[in-house]
Design a protein around this motif. Structure first.
Motif, PDB file in Angstrom:
ATOM      1  N   ALA A  99      -4.168   7.183 -16.922  1.00 43.34           N
ATOM      2  CA  ALA A  99      -4.058   8.810 -16.481  1.00 43.34           C
ATOM      3  C   ALA A  99      -2.696   9.148 -16.514  1.00 43.34           C
ATOM      4  N   GLY A 100      -2.000   8.273 -16.031  1.00 44.07           N
ATOM      5  CA  GLY A 100      -0.495   8.636 -15.831  1.00 44.07           C
ATOM      6  C   GLY A 100       0.328   8.658 -17.246  1.00 44.07           C
ATOM      7  N   ARG A 101      -0.052   7.834 -18.098  1.00 44.45           N
ATOM      8  CA  ARG A 101       0.536   7.613 -19.460  1.00 44.45           C
ATOM      9  C   ARG A 101       0.117   8.907 -20.207  1.00 44.45           C
ATOM     10  N   ILE A 102      -1.107   9.293 -20.156  1.00 51.52           N
ATOM     11  CA  ILE A 102      -1.889  10.357 -20.643  1.00 51.52           C
ATOM     12  C   ILE A 102      -0.990  11.939 -20.103  1.00 51.52           C
ATOM     13  N   MET A 103      -0.833  11.768 -18.873  1.00 42.99           N
ATOM     14  CA  MET A 103      -0.087  13.028 -18.318  1.00 42.99           C
ATOM     15  C   MET A 103       1.492  13.057 -18.812  1.00 42.99           C
ATOM     16  N   TRP A 104       2.096  11.969 -18.890  1.00 41.64           N
ATOM     17  CA  TRP A 104       3.561  11.990 -19.353  1.00 41.64           C
ATOM     18  C   TRP A 104       3.409  12.419 -20.925  1.00 41.64           C
ATOM     19  N   ILE A 105       2.579  11.992 -21.481  1.00 42.65           N
ATOM     20  CA  ILE A 105       2.498  12.387 -23.136  1.00 42.65           C
ATOM     21  C   ILE A 105       2.268  13.820 -23.313  1.00 42.65           C
ATOM     22  N   LEU A 106       1.398  14.479 -22.508  1.00 41.81           N
ATOM     23  CA  LEU A 106       1.176  15.745 -22.282  1.00 41.81           C
ATOM     24  C   LEU A 106       2.290  16.574 -21.989  1.00 41.81           C
ATOM     25  N   VAL A 107       3.295  16.004 -20.951  1.00 43.16           N
ATOM     26  CA  VAL A 107       4.420  16.755 -20.535  1.00 43.16           C
ATOM     27  C   VAL A 107       5.372  16.747 -21.670  1.00 43.16           C
ATOM     28  N   TRP A 108       5.539  15.586 -22.347  1.00 41.05           N
ATOM     29  CA  TRP A 108       6.540  15.681 -23.448  1.00 41.05           C
ATOM     30  C   TRP A 108       6.047  16.348 -24.485  1.00 41.05           C
ATOM     31  N   ALA A 109       4.748  16.321 -24.866  1.00 34.94           N
ATOM     32  CA  ALA A 109       4.240  17.499 -25.922  1.00 34.94           C
ATOM     33  C   ALA A 109       4.734  18.784 -25.632  1.00 34.94           C
ATOM     34  N   LEU A 110       4.340  19.210 -24.337  1.00 29.80           N
ATOM     35  CA  LEU A 110       4.590  20.516 -24.170  1.00 29.80           C
ATOM     36  C   LEU A 110       6.005  20.945 -23.879  1.00 29.80           C
ATOM     37  N   GLY A 111       6.725  19.970 -23.709  1.00 25.78           N
ATOM     38  CA  GLY A 111       8.281  20.305 -23.467  1.00 25.78           C
ATOM     39  C   GLY A 111       8.794  20.497 -25.042  1.00 25.78           C
ATOM     40  N   LEU A 112       8.271  19.641 -25.823  1.00 24.65           N
ATOM     41  CA  LEU A 112       8.808  19.716 -27.233  1.00 24.65           C
ATOM     42  C   LEU A 112       8.364  20.973 -28.118  1.00 24.65           C
ATOM     43  N   LEU A 113       7.042  21.502 -27.804  1.00 23.47           N
ATOM     44  CA  LEU A 113       6.368  22.551 -27.929  1.00 23.47           C
ATOM     45  C   LEU A 113       7.348  23.951 -27.574  1.00 23.47           C
ATOM     46  N   MET A 114       7.680  23.792 -26.244  1.00 23.96           N
ATOM     47  CA  MET A 114       8.393  24.914 -25.790  1.00 23.96           C
ATOM     48  C   MET A 114      10.025  25.035 -26.296  1.00 23.96           C
ATOM     49  N   LEU A 115      10.596  23.872 -26.508  1.00 20.70           N
ATOM     50  CA  LEU A 115      11.913  23.809 -27.144  1.00 20.70           C
ATOM     51  C   LEU A 115      11.733  24.067 -28.603  1.00 20.70           C
ATOM     52  N   THR A 116      10.804  23.953 -29.552  1.00 15.88           N
ATOM     53  CA  THR A 116      10.663  24.273 -30.969  1.00 15.88           C
ATOM     54  C   THR A 116      10.450  25.757 -30.925  1.00 15.88           C
ATOM     55  N   TRP A 117       9.572  26.423 -29.922  1.00 14.63           N
ATOM     56  CA  TRP A 117       9.394  27.954 -29.911  1.00 14.63           C
ATOM     57  C   TRP A 117      10.658  28.484 -29.547  1.00 14.63           C
ATOM     58  N   TYR A 118      11.432  28.097 -28.440  1.00 10.59           N
ATOM     59  CA  TYR A 118      12.789  28.676 -28.070  1.00 10.59           C
ATOM     60  C   TYR A 118      13.854  28.648 -29.326  1.00 10.59           C
ATOM     61  N   PHE A 119      13.628  27.527 -30.035  1.00  8.63           N
ATOM     62  CA  PHE A 119      14.972  27.401 -31.271  1.00  8.63           C
ATOM     63  C   PHE A 119      14.417  28.141 -32.171  1.00  8.63           C
ATOM     64  N   SER A 120      13.261  28.292 -32.565  1.00 12.60           N
ATOM     65  CA  SER A 120      12.623  29.154 -33.639  1.00 12.60           C
ATOM     66  C   SER A 120      12.867  30.796 -33.374  1.00 12.60           C
ATOM     67  N   ARG A 121      12.767  31.133 -32.137  1.00 15.55           N
ATOM     68  CA  ARG A 121      13.061  32.385 -31.893  1.00 15.55           C
ATOM     69  C   ARG A 121      14.378  32.712 -32.038  1.00 15.55           C
ATOM     70  N   GLN A 122      15.354  31.797 -31.627  1.00 16.84           N
ATOM     71  CA  GLN A 122      16.817  31.878 -31.710  1.00 16.84           C
ATOM     72  C   GLN A 122      17.204  31.942 -33.389  1.00 16.84           C
ATOM     73  N   LEU A 123      16.571  31.272 -34.135  1.00 20.20           N
ATOM     74  CA  LEU A 123      16.934  31.455 -35.584  1.00 20.20           C
ATOM     75  C   LEU A 123      16.598  32.787 -36.135  1.00 20.20           C
ATOM     76  N   ASP A 124      15.402  32.890 -35.702  1.00 19.48           N
ATOM     77  CA  ASP A 124      14.991  34.267 -36.262  1.00 19.48           C
ATOM     78  C   ASP A 124      15.792  35.531 -35.749  1.00 19.48           C
ATOM     79  N   GLN A 125      16.395  35.459 -34.558  1.00 17.33           N
ATOM     80  CA  GLN A 125      17.253  36.316 -33.978  1.00 17.33           C
ATOM     81  C   GLN A 125      18.600  36.407 -34.827  1.00 17.33           C
ATOM     82  N   GLN A 126      19.256  35.221 -35.347  1.00 18.08           N
ATOM     83  CA  GLN A 126      20.364  35.059 -36.097  1.00 18.08           C
ATOM     84  C   GLN A 126      20.045  35.477 -37.442  1.00 18.08           C
TER      85      GLN A 126
END
Length: 172
Positions: free
Chosen positions: A11-38
């Motif tokens: 369960a701990g490993r699954i939680m860490w994988i979910l945290v990392w996946a969510l973090g990567l998803l949020m970073l992708t969204w953020y940088f995508s918005r930055q590129l669109d703005q540029q």
């Protein structure tokens, strides 16, 4: 004891994988918005008055702005070197623009075949223009080139990385 810790560890490993996946998803969204703005810093144009607005240059030195054609959202690329408005074929199909007579067009890439079309309304910031001629041309772009048949109704003043657009009245 070892058997009880395996489900907890899993369960701990699954939680860490979910945290990392969510973090990567949020970073992708953020940088995508930055590129669109540029690419298009004028998604919301800066309106100065009922007849004036300011556009910011994008990172490539172009002036792009969000607007509407026949009440459908589009992106315009201001092109003072273009005689007519030019609509890419895929955008024209999405907007259901009428396809008129074919014509040969001289572009920076050479001669191409385009088609006459008609735009009922064009909105950009506080401005709405009606009954504009345009051409449909083969292009992979998603931006409509806003040519001089529309821009001649405005006074364009460029200072630094900004362009002030002021409505100067209907065509003479």
């Amino acid at each position: 004891m070892a058997q009880q810790s395996d489900p907890v560890r899993r369960a701990g490993r699954i939680m860490w994988i979910l945290v990392w996946a969510l973090g990567l998803l949020m970073l992708t969204w953020y940088f995508s918005r930055q590129l669109d703005q540029q690419i298009n810093p004028n998604r919301q144009v800066q309106v100065l008055s009922s007849n004036s607005m300011v556009l910011e240059q994008n990172r490539y030195g172009h002036y792009l702005a969000s607007g509407e054609v026949n009440q459908h959202p589009v992106v315009f690329l201001l092109d003072t070197g273009a005689t007519q408005m030019a609509v890419p074929q895929a955008v024209a199909a999405r907007l259901e623009l009428p396809v008129g007579a074919p014509l040969t067009l001289g572009t920076a890439a050479g001669q191409v075949t385009g088609y006459r079309t008609h735009i009922k309304s064009l909105s950009l910031g506080p401005f709405t223009l009606y009954d504009l001629s345009a051409v449909i041309m083969p292009s992979q772009s998603e931006e409509i080139l806003l040519g001089m048949n529309a821009l001649r109704r405005f006074e364009l003043i460029q200072r630094g990385s900004q362009m002030t657009i002021t409505y100067s009245g209907p065509e003479q």
